[in-house]
Enzyme design. Sequence first.
Site, mmCIF file in Angstrom:
data_model
loop_
_atom_site.group_PDB
_atom_site.id
_atom_site.type_symbol
_atom_site.label_atom_id
_atom_site.label_comp_id
_atom_site.label_asym_id
_atom_site.label_seq_id
_atom_site.Cartn_x
_atom_site.Cartn_y
_atom_site.Cartn_z
ATOM 1 C CE LYS A 153 -38.442 65.354 20.925
ATOM 2 N NZ LYS A 153 -39.370 63.900 20.707
ATOM 3 C CE LYS A 234 -32.470 61.915 21.146
ATOM 4 N NZ LYS A 234 -33.776 61.358 21.630
ATOM 5 C CE LYS A 237 -37.126 57.402 14.087
ATOM 6 N NZ LYS A 237 -38.367 56.945 14.740
#
Length: 387
Positions: A153, A234, A237
């Site tokens: 991230k 994966k 969102k």
Amino acid sequence: MLSTIRNSRSVFASANRLSKSTGALNRCNSEKARKKDEANYPVRILSGIQPTGAIHLGNYLGAVREWVRYQEIHEDVVWSIVDMHAITAPQDPKELQDNIIKITATLLACGIDPSKSILFQQSSVPMHAELAWVFGSMTTMPRLSQQPQFKEKSEKLKDIPLGLFTYPVLQTADILLYKATHVPVGEDQIQHLQLAQHTAQFFNVKYGNTFPMPEPLINKSSGRIKSLREPAKKMSKSSEYKKSSINLVDPPEVIREYLKKAVTDFTSEVTYDPAERPGVSNLVIIHSILTDKSPQEICDEAQGLNTGQYKLHLADVVIEKLRPIRERYEELVNDPGYLNEVLKSGTDRATEIASSSWSEVKSKIGFSGGILSRTAKEVERKHVTSV
Ligand code: TYM
């Protein structure tokens, strides 16, 4: 298939049976440590989900569907809507507030039952943050910088918020505050769970036995549902591709459109081979979990269909399987009064558990029961000697 289980030992056996029927269970602790823990701490199952958007098929198959099953076989289960984790990425306050209500409605629509589970909003129990501070003082920066989710991230960010770095410490507090013994999650959470185990062990060695070793419960087949657009990643969102995930409450036309566009490959047959054919295998696995059939059965049934036709067939299956959830969601989301009541009652029950472990921690680390009680004793002693 699921019977109500009211004692701690049988939940392990049931969890095993359950996971065997849906895929193997991953176990991180040694059998010996688990047995010791089992004797010391009652089984409590806990997990969390971020209110950062609608619940997608990955969240549902990898986690929420399992939560509903665990709720049916064990009475001490706790689910948290982790809004404090959500703000480690920028959030619009109004949207966050709406998302908390929508996620509550979706979880109830999926089958989470407030009479069987504790469902609450993380920020309504401030002890999560307090305990995270204590654990933050016991966790090293090198250990946190190794966390794969942080690396992934932070790579995309110019300015990295401190909260993103310490995110796994807060997650550790979420788990240990409730002395959770089992944590059903998707595969992406494994390193966070390892940190929780490490912290529990560190604390226990330094201050005496306080926390159980939280054991991740990961369903091998549904634990990593892939993106429809990038099957190597994966389903998430935060994907930059709009059509990469299906939300549980998406209307049928959206589900059909997204599945039609799912990336597969140049072979037209439907086969299950995750290493060589990740795109079509991801569709097969979604299909297999939703229908409780094996991937082989799904492929046998799809003989004669090319992948394009198969995607449309799967869309019909997904639409039908999600229909009851969507319909129940529509009813619930229009009743915010009830949803707030559910969260409020969950907060009261969660606070009761959290308060007890938090006082224990405070006393062990020297925050309370120290100066005041010593002073009282000293006063008493002085009084006795002067009489
Ligand atoms: P979150 O909100 O990203 O996801 C919620 C749950 O869904 C699982 N999941 C998936 N499973 C299979 N395939 C996927 N593609 C997929 N995407 C998500 C996640 O593994 C998770 O179980 N850090 C956690 C929230 C959290 C938490 C906790 C979990 C905070 N505190 C304490 C357990 C215990 C997270 O970001 O989940």
